[in-house]
Write a protein that holds these residues in place. Structure first.
Motif, PDB file in Angstrom:
ATOM      1  N   VAL A  41       0.838  -1.202   0.000  1.00 50.19           N
ATOM      2  CA  VAL A  41       0.000   0.000   0.000  1.00 50.19           C
ATOM      3  C   VAL A  41       0.873   1.252   0.000  1.00 50.19           C
ATOM      4  O   VAL A  41       0.653   2.190  -0.787  1.00 50.19           O
ATOM      5  N   ASP A  42       1.880   1.303   0.864  1.00 49.02           N
ATOM      6  CA  ASP A  42       2.776   2.464   0.916  1.00 49.02           C
ATOM      7  C   ASP A  42       3.519   2.645  -0.407  1.00 49.02           C
ATOM      8  O   ASP A  42       3.716   3.775  -0.875  1.00 49.02           O
ATOM      9  N   ARG A  59      -5.056   2.828  -7.925  1.00 43.91           N
ATOM     10  CA  ARG A  59      -5.317   2.317  -6.568  1.00 43.91           C
ATOM     11  C   ARG A  59      -6.445   1.291  -6.580  1.00 43.91           C
ATOM     12  O   ARG A  59      -6.371   0.253  -5.920  1.00 43.91           O
ATOM     13  N   ARG A  60      -7.499   1.600  -7.306  1.00 42.84           N
ATOM     14  CA  ARG A  60      -8.647   0.697  -7.375  1.00 42.84           C
ATOM     15  C   ARG A  60      -8.260  -0.624  -8.030  1.00 42.84           C
ATOM     16  O   ARG A  60      -8.704  -1.700  -7.599  1.00 42.84           O
ATOM     17  N   LEU A  91      -5.902   1.653   0.526  1.00 44.01           N
ATOM     18  CA  LEU A  91      -5.686   2.085  -0.853  1.00 44.01           C
ATOM     19  C   LEU A  91      -6.806   2.971  -1.367  1.00 44.01           C
ATOM     20  O   LEU A  91      -6.584   3.808  -2.256  1.00 44.01           O
ATOM     21  N   ILE A  92      -8.005   2.792  -0.848  1.00 46.94           N
ATOM     22  CA  ILE A  92      -9.150   3.510  -1.418  1.00 46.94           C
ATOM     23  C   ILE A  92      -9.915   4.337  -0.391  1.00 46.94           C
ATOM     24  O   ILE A  92     -10.792   5.114  -0.764  1.00 46.94           O
ATOM     25  N   PHE A 103     -13.991   7.918   4.618  1.00 45.67           N
ATOM     26  CA  PHE A 103     -14.434   8.449   3.321  1.00 45.67           C
ATOM     27  C   PHE A 103     -13.490   7.966   2.235  1.00 45.67           C
ATOM     28  O   PHE A 103     -12.325   7.625   2.493  1.00 45.67           O
ATOM     29  N   ASP A 104     -14.013   7.912   0.995  1.00 43.19           N
ATOM     30  CA  ASP A 104     -13.219   7.467  -0.147  1.00 43.19           C
ATOM     31  C   ASP A 104     -12.097   8.461  -0.426  1.00 43.19           C
ATOM     32  O   ASP A 104     -12.291   9.676  -0.330  1.00 43.19           O
ATOM     33  N   GLN A 105     -10.935   7.952  -0.811  1.00 47.70           N
ATOM     34  CA  GLN A 105      -9.789   8.826  -1.043  1.00 47.70           C
ATOM     35  C   GLN A 105     -10.023   9.809  -2.189  1.00 47.70           C
ATOM     36  O   GLN A 105      -9.479  10.916  -2.170  1.00 47.70           O
TER      37      GLN A 105
END
Length: 353
Positions: free
Chosen positions: A220-221, A241-242, A300-301, A314-316
């Motif tokens: 992820v990082d 990301r998705r 990620l999201i 909340f979504d990124q």
């Protein structure tokens, strides 16, 4: 994909009035019928859906000697489960006899721990997604009610698969291929604070080899740094990301490891730069294959956190649009609240809509 059952068997592990564990053996393997196949499919689905799993391999004699402070090989017994498994795989013993020896081994291990549950030891040899597996599980029971053919009602003990906490799945295909860095044993890690998984590893003669949570967080990082340094547009960054989230989630759902080669190919098909070239250029070391941790993937999201009576998520892709953050004042600003939250707030403040 449906699994194909080769053999399965159930033995009863019970406690007598004095608290000692006893065994009641099944004399033969279960018939491979629709009921057994359905049972194992359900067990497989429940097992795959368990969020906290560890990954291990059997402890070798060289490791035992290193831990034995110079003791001779003769002084260190070979892990018994592995010996039983190899005898069965080499057809030196039958599946039924193998399962009985495993049940005896489990009974011996149970006496070493403050374990108080009775249940059923289930062993099953099956194929799924092109690989051969052996599942070893201790299934708890619950009291239920059954309607008999004459419509009378009687209590009965029922397998409670959804509450399973002791289970391991051995990828026999990988184990027999002697793949060097293969973590061919997966196991349920159990709830926080419980050591049941450690007991089950001792029973199987395994050692945990990889931390799925740490590996996933590292990925992820790396993806976040990759997106930032590639200077992708917001939509493209969100798409990358998705795509990583979807791919890793699919592998997790299937009980398979993340493959960096597969992930790189999937991203390139979407027009993304190569994440493998990025990691190589930055000297980032990611395992070629590792199991995904579902909870860590959400980073990620989503942004999410809780504490002090507050929970926020909340979504990124909303960050910088409907959501902004001032680091100097530690202030989060949200424009446009969810309808149900807005209704609660307006009623609390006395607004009459």
């Amino acid at each position: 994909m449906n699994l194909t059952v080769t053999a399965s068997i159930v033995h009863h592990v019970y406690q007598d009035p004095d608290g000692k564990f006893g065994l009641r053996f099944s004399p033969a393997a279960l018939n491979v019928d629709a009921e057994v196949t359905t049972l194992l499919q359900e067990l497989n689905e429940v097992y795959n859906a368990k969020p906290a799993k560890g990954y291990a391999s059997f402890v070798g004699m060289d490791e035992l000697q290193n831990e034995g402070d110079g003791e001779s090989a003769e002084a260190i017994p070979e892990p018994l489960f592995v010996k039983l498994l190899d005898d069965w795989l080499h057809e030196n013993t039958s599946f039924v006899d193998f399962s009985k020896e495993v049940a005896n081994l489990l009974q011996e291990e149970l006496t070493k721990y403050a374990f108080t549950d009775s249940g059923f030891l289930l062993l099953a040899d099956y194929e799924h997604s092109g690989d051969r597996f052996l599942v070893v599980s201790f299934l708890p029971v619950r009291e239920g009610v059954m309607v008999q053919p004459d419509l009378s009602v009687h209590k009965s003990a029922q397998l409670d698969i959804t509450k399973i906490q002791l289970a391991a799945r051995i990828n026999l295909t990988e184990y027999q291929a002697k793949m060097g860095d293969s973590y061919y044993v997966s196991f349920i890690k159990g709830r926080a604070g419980r050591k049941v998984s450690e007991f089950f590893l001792d029973f199987l003669g395994c050692k945990e080899r990889v931390n799925s949570k740490a590996s996933t967080r590292h990925l992820v990082d790396t993806v976040q740094a990759f997106v930032k340094e590639s200077e992708l547009e917001d939509d493209s960054a969100h798409s990358v990301r998705r795509e990583v989230y979807d791919y890793c989630g699919e592998r997790w759902q299937q009980g398979e490891h993340v493959s960096m080669d597969e992930l790189d190919t999937r991203l390139s098909e979407k027009g993304s730069p190569s994440i493998k070239r990025f990691t190589e250029s930055k000297g980032v070391e990611l395992p070629e294959q590792f199991p995904a941790d579902r909870a860590s993937l959400r980073q990620l999201i989503k942004f999410q956190g809780q504490g002090g009576g507050l929970s926020v998520a909340f979504d990124q892709n909303m960050f910088g649009q409907r959501v902004s953050y001032d680091a100097d004042t530690d202030t989060l600003t949200i424009k446009g609240t969810p309808p149900n939250l807005r209704d609660q707030l307006r009623r609390y403040l006395g607004y009459n809509d």
